[in-house]
Design an enzyme around this catalytic site. Sequence first.
Site, mmCIF file in Angstrom:
data_model
loop_
_atom_site.group_PDB
_atom_site.id
_atom_site.type_symbol
_atom_site.label_atom_id
_atom_site.label_comp_id
_atom_site.label_asym_id
_atom_site.label_seq_id
_atom_site.Cartn_x
_atom_site.Cartn_y
_atom_site.Cartn_z
ATOM 1 N N ARG A 58 0.648 -1.186 0.091
ATOM 2 C CA ARG A 58 0.257 -0.031 0.040
ATOM 3 C C ARG A 58 0.919 1.332 -0.068
ATOM 4 N NH1 ARG A 58 -2.885 -3.772 2.997
ATOM 5 N NH2 ARG A 58 -1.565 -2.972 4.790
ATOM 6 N N GLU A 95 6.770 -10.625 14.273
ATOM 7 C CA GLU A 95 6.271 -11.267 15.610
ATOM 8 C C GLU A 95 6.404 -12.095 15.987
ATOM 9 O OE1 GLU A 95 1.825 -10.188 16.539
ATOM 10 O OE2 GLU A 95 1.922 -10.755 18.654
HETATM 11 P P1 AMP Z 1 5.111 -2.494 11.498
HETATM 12 O O1 AMP Z 1 6.052 -3.263 11.122
HETATM 13 O O2 AMP Z 1 3.922 -3.000 12.925
HETATM 14 O O3 AMP Z 1 4.609 -1.041 12.189
HETATM 15 O O4 AMP Z 1 3.934 -2.176 10.762
HETATM 16 C C1 AMP Z 1 3.820 -1.985 9.425
HETATM 17 C C2 AMP Z 1 3.271 -2.283 7.822
HETATM 18 O O5 AMP Z 1 1.741 -3.766 8.751
HETATM 19 C C3 AMP Z 1 2.408 -1.465 6.759
HETATM 20 O O6 AMP Z 1 3.388 -1.919 5.876
HETATM 21 C C4 AMP Z 1 1.150 -1.683 7.281
HETATM 22 O O7 AMP Z 1 0.502 -2.245 5.232
HETATM 23 C C5 AMP Z 1 1.085 -3.040 8.485
HETATM 24 N N1 AMP Z 1 0.171 -3.118 9.050
HETATM 25 C C6 AMP Z 1 0.514 -3.321 10.056
HETATM 26 N N2 AMP Z 1 -0.883 -3.307 11.382
HETATM 27 C C7 AMP Z 1 -1.611 -3.036 10.053
HETATM 28 C C8 AMP Z 1 -3.379 -2.544 10.443
HETATM 29 N N3 AMP Z 1 -3.188 -2.755 11.747
HETATM 30 N N4 AMP Z 1 -3.632 -2.991 9.720
HETATM 31 C C9 AMP Z 1 -3.137 -2.655 8.387
HETATM 32 N N5 AMP Z 1 -2.283 -2.514 7.995
HETATM 33 C C10 AMP Z 1 -1.456 -2.860 9.000
#
Ligand code: AMP
Length: 171
Positions: A58, A95
């Site tokens: 996205r 995770e």
């Molecule tokens: P993080 O690395 O945990 O910050 O996760 C961010 C990435 O995971 C981004 O590229 C988002 O597209 C996706 N992502 C994580 N959590 C969500 C969520 N609750 N809704 C949509 N996309 C998410």
Amino acid sequence: MNLTPYIRDIADFPKPGIGFKDLTPLLGDARAFADSIEQLIAPFRESKVDCICGIEARGFIFGAAAATGLGCGFVPMRKPGKLPAATISVDYALEYGSDRLEMHVDAIRPGARVLLIDDVLATGGTLSAAAALLDRAGAEIVGAGLLIELLALQGRSRWQRNAPLHAVIAI
Ligand code: AMP
């Protein structure tokens, strides 16, 4: 405009316990989509951005639109094995397990002023990994722009850089 009504919450996707932020209603509305890009790039209009780096998948949508808005180029950061030419990569912990981001080795010239774009900041692991990859390429990171910041997950605390992290909507 207020973009919150254009974000749909999907419970337990892609796995139990995750509240997925579905941005397809926003993308499907001409005014909301255009306004989201305007709000995303507004803080960076005077930042002399040479190119935007968008994170699969996205981050491509918002990053590419933001690049045309700022009048700069776009560089994709992809999941492993998708880019056709020689790449540099960074591994990062999830995770459960790990993942990898790749970028063409010649995509960014050293010293280029780069703005990172993604859709959602959750734990901040993806954004940190993307920034580490840009460090490796010798880029100057001028900031990061996201549509949504999930405050409860405190991803911002992992952004320990002297460059602004801007989120259009904090939830
Ligand atoms: P993080 O690395 O945990 O910050 O996760 C961010 C990435 O995971 C981004 O590229 C988002 O597209 C996706 N992502 C994580 N959590 C969500 C969520 N609750 N809704 C949509 N996309 C998410």
